[in-house]
Design a protein around this motif. Sequence first.
Motif, PDB file in Angstrom:
ATOM      1  N   ALA A 210      11.800  12.106  27.715  1.00  0.00           N
ATOM      2  CA  ALA A 210      12.202  13.068  28.748  1.00  0.00           C
ATOM      3  C   ALA A 210      13.649  13.482  28.506  1.00  0.00           C
ATOM      4  N   PRO A 211      13.870  14.352  27.523  1.00  0.00           N
ATOM      5  CA  PRO A 211      15.247  14.671  27.113  1.00  0.00           C
ATOM      6  C   PRO A 211      16.041  15.501  28.113  1.00  0.00           C
ATOM      7  N   GLY A 212      15.388  16.024  29.155  1.00  0.00           N
ATOM      8  CA  GLY A 212      16.110  16.811  30.155  1.00  0.00           C
ATOM      9  C   GLY A 212      16.567  15.996  31.350  1.00  0.00           C
ATOM     10  N   LEU A 213      16.682  14.696  31.191  1.00  0.00           N
ATOM     11  CA  LEU A 213      16.978  13.753  32.271  1.00  0.00           C
ATOM     12  C   LEU A 213      18.184  14.181  33.113  1.00  0.00           C
ATOM     13  N   PRO A 214      18.067  14.152  34.454  1.00  0.00           N
ATOM     14  CA  PRO A 214      19.197  14.536  35.319  1.00  0.00           C
ATOM     15  C   PRO A 214      20.363  13.554  35.224  1.00  0.00           C
ATOM     16  N   LEU A 215      21.555  14.074  35.357  1.00  0.00           N
ATOM     17  CA  LEU A 215      22.756  13.239  35.280  1.00  0.00           C
ATOM     18  C   LEU A 215      23.015  12.466  36.568  1.00  0.00           C
ATOM     19  N   ASP A 216      22.273  12.780  37.625  1.00  0.00           N
ATOM     20  CA  ASP A 216      22.471  12.085  38.902  1.00  0.00           C
ATOM     21  C   ASP A 216      21.254  11.245  39.284  1.00  0.00           C
ATOM     22  N   LEU A 217      20.448  10.868  38.300  1.00  0.00           N
ATOM     23  CA  LEU A 217      19.209  10.151  38.583  1.00  0.00           C
ATOM     24  C   LEU A 217      19.477   8.843  39.325  1.00  0.00           C
ATOM     25  N   GLY A 218      20.382   8.038  38.825  1.00  0.00           N
ATOM     26  CA  GLY A 218      20.676   6.762  39.459  1.00  0.00           C
ATOM     27  C   GLY A 218      21.223   6.934  40.861  1.00  0.00           C
ATOM     28  N   ARG A 219      22.095   7.916  41.030  1.00  0.00           N
ATOM     29  CA  ARG A 219      22.698   8.131  42.352  1.00  0.00           C
ATOM     30  C   ARG A 219      21.653   8.556  43.372  1.00  0.00           C
ATOM     31  N   ARG A 220      20.800   9.488  42.998  1.00  0.00           N
ATOM     32  CA  ARG A 220      19.789   9.967  43.953  1.00  0.00           C
ATOM     33  C   ARG A 220      18.753   8.893  44.274  1.00  0.00           C
TER      34      ARG A 220
ATOM     35  N   HIS B 288      10.174  12.133  43.032  1.00  0.00           N
ATOM     36  CA  HIS B 288       9.105  13.078  43.376  1.00  0.00           C
ATOM     37  C   HIS B 288       9.620  14.466  43.019  1.00  0.00           C
ATOM     38  N   ASP B 289       8.868  15.191  42.187  1.00  0.00           N
ATOM     39  CA  ASP B 289       9.371  16.472  41.671  1.00  0.00           C
ATOM     40  C   ASP B 289       9.010  17.671  42.555  1.00  0.00           C
ATOM     41  N   GLY B 290       8.521  17.395  43.755  1.00  0.00           N
ATOM     42  CA  GLY B 290       8.117  18.460  44.657  1.00  0.00           C
ATOM     43  C   GLY B 290       6.619  18.644  44.695  1.00  0.00           C
ATOM     44  N   GLU B 291       5.956  18.254  43.611  1.00  0.00           N
ATOM     45  CA  GLU B 291       4.486  18.318  43.549  1.00  0.00           C
ATOM     46  C   GLU B 291       3.877  16.958  43.227  1.00  0.00           C
TER      47      GLU B 291
ATOM     48  N   LEU C 186      11.446   7.959  48.131  1.00  0.00           N
ATOM     49  CA  LEU C 186      11.254   9.082  47.212  1.00  0.00           C
ATOM     50  C   LEU C 186      12.546   9.863  47.038  1.00  0.00           C
ATOM     51  N   ALA C 187      12.974  10.000  45.805  1.00  0.00           N
ATOM     52  CA  ALA C 187      14.120  10.854  45.483  1.00  0.00           C
ATOM     53  C   ALA C 187      13.587  12.256  45.224  1.00  0.00           C
ATOM     54  N   ASP C 188      13.974  13.190  46.070  1.00  0.00           N
ATOM     55  CA  ASP C 188      13.441  14.551  46.017  1.00  0.00           C
ATOM     56  C   ASP C 188      14.122  15.349  44.907  1.00  0.00           C
ATOM     57  N   TYR C 189      13.350  15.712  43.898  1.00  0.00           N
ATOM     58  CA  TYR C 189      13.845  16.553  42.813  1.00  0.00           C
ATOM     59  C   TYR C 189      13.070  17.861  42.744  1.00  0.00           C
ATOM     60  N   SER C 190      12.652  18.355  43.897  1.00  0.00           N
ATOM     61  CA  SER C 190      11.936  19.627  43.913  1.00  0.00           C
ATOM     62  C   SER C 190      12.836  20.775  43.453  1.00  0.00           C
ATOM     63  N   ASP C 191      14.159  20.537  43.416  1.00  0.00           N
ATOM     64  CA  ASP C 191      15.088  21.566  42.956  1.00  0.00           C
ATOM     65  C   ASP C 191      15.147  21.664  41.432  1.00  0.00           C
TER      66      ASP C 191
ATOM     67  N   PRO D 147      12.288  20.274  38.984  1.00  0.00           N
ATOM     68  CA  PRO D 147      11.139  19.513  38.480  1.00  0.00           C
ATOM     69  C   PRO D 147      11.036  19.513  36.962  1.00  0.00           C
ATOM     70  N   GLN D 148      11.594  20.555  36.319  1.00  0.00           N
ATOM     71  CA  GLN D 148      11.496  20.644  34.866  1.00  0.00           C
ATOM     72  C   GLN D 148      12.263  19.525  34.175  1.00  0.00           C
ATOM     73  N   ALA D 149      13.171  18.871  34.889  1.00  0.00           N
ATOM     74  CA  ALA D 149      13.963  17.797  34.297  1.00  0.00           C
ATOM     75  C   ALA D 149      13.105  16.599  33.898  1.00  0.00           C
TER      76      ALA D 149
END
Length: 201
Positions: free
Chosen positions: A102-112, A128-131, A170-175, A177-179
């Motif tokens: 998953a090379p598009g990993l968010p930089l705030d994953l641990g924080r969220r 949770h990616d929104g879906e 659940l950490a909401d990443y609906s903003d 999801p492509q990450a």
Amino acid sequence: MIDSKQITAMILAGGQGSRMGGRDKGLVELGGRPMIRHVITALAPQAGTLIVNANRNLADYQALGYPVIRDELDGFQGPLAGILAALDVIHTPYLLCAPCDAPGLPLDLGRRLGAALQDQQGELAVVHDGENLQPAFALIPVALRHDLQEYLLRGERKLRSWCKAHRLALADYSDQPQAFANINNAAELRRFEDKGDQPIP
């Protein structure tokens, strides 16, 4: 707030790569670097320590400069085997997991994930990616080690089922999801590069 020093990050690279023709996905090149390098760049700053879970090509993974742990269970038993191996050896109260593909990993994953765990009073936190639930991206307290061991001893192997058996935050990443798009095969690798979805340099 959970401090990053309380977290050990682990990159899951212990699979067989069956959908990648048996190639070791973490070592497949993307943008001129092994795919796992992109994940390390994003994940390492989010934790006090980083480790890699791998079951083959160990010298190649060790050359990345981080500790490498193998599954304690033989036969490529899936991500939960790698998670248990990590929970057995880490010295922090939390384990942050992400797959090597998953090379598009968010930089705030641990924080969220940490904020979700505390705010929602969960037993563990997942994305949770929104879906869809994305259980391979998780923050797991070491206190769940015995529970996971018992689950695996019963012959269970499914990460999603184990997560759902607990009170999930659940950490909401609906903003974005492509990450969490993962690269499973050569066609997806080509599409990722062709679209210019280049990971962090």
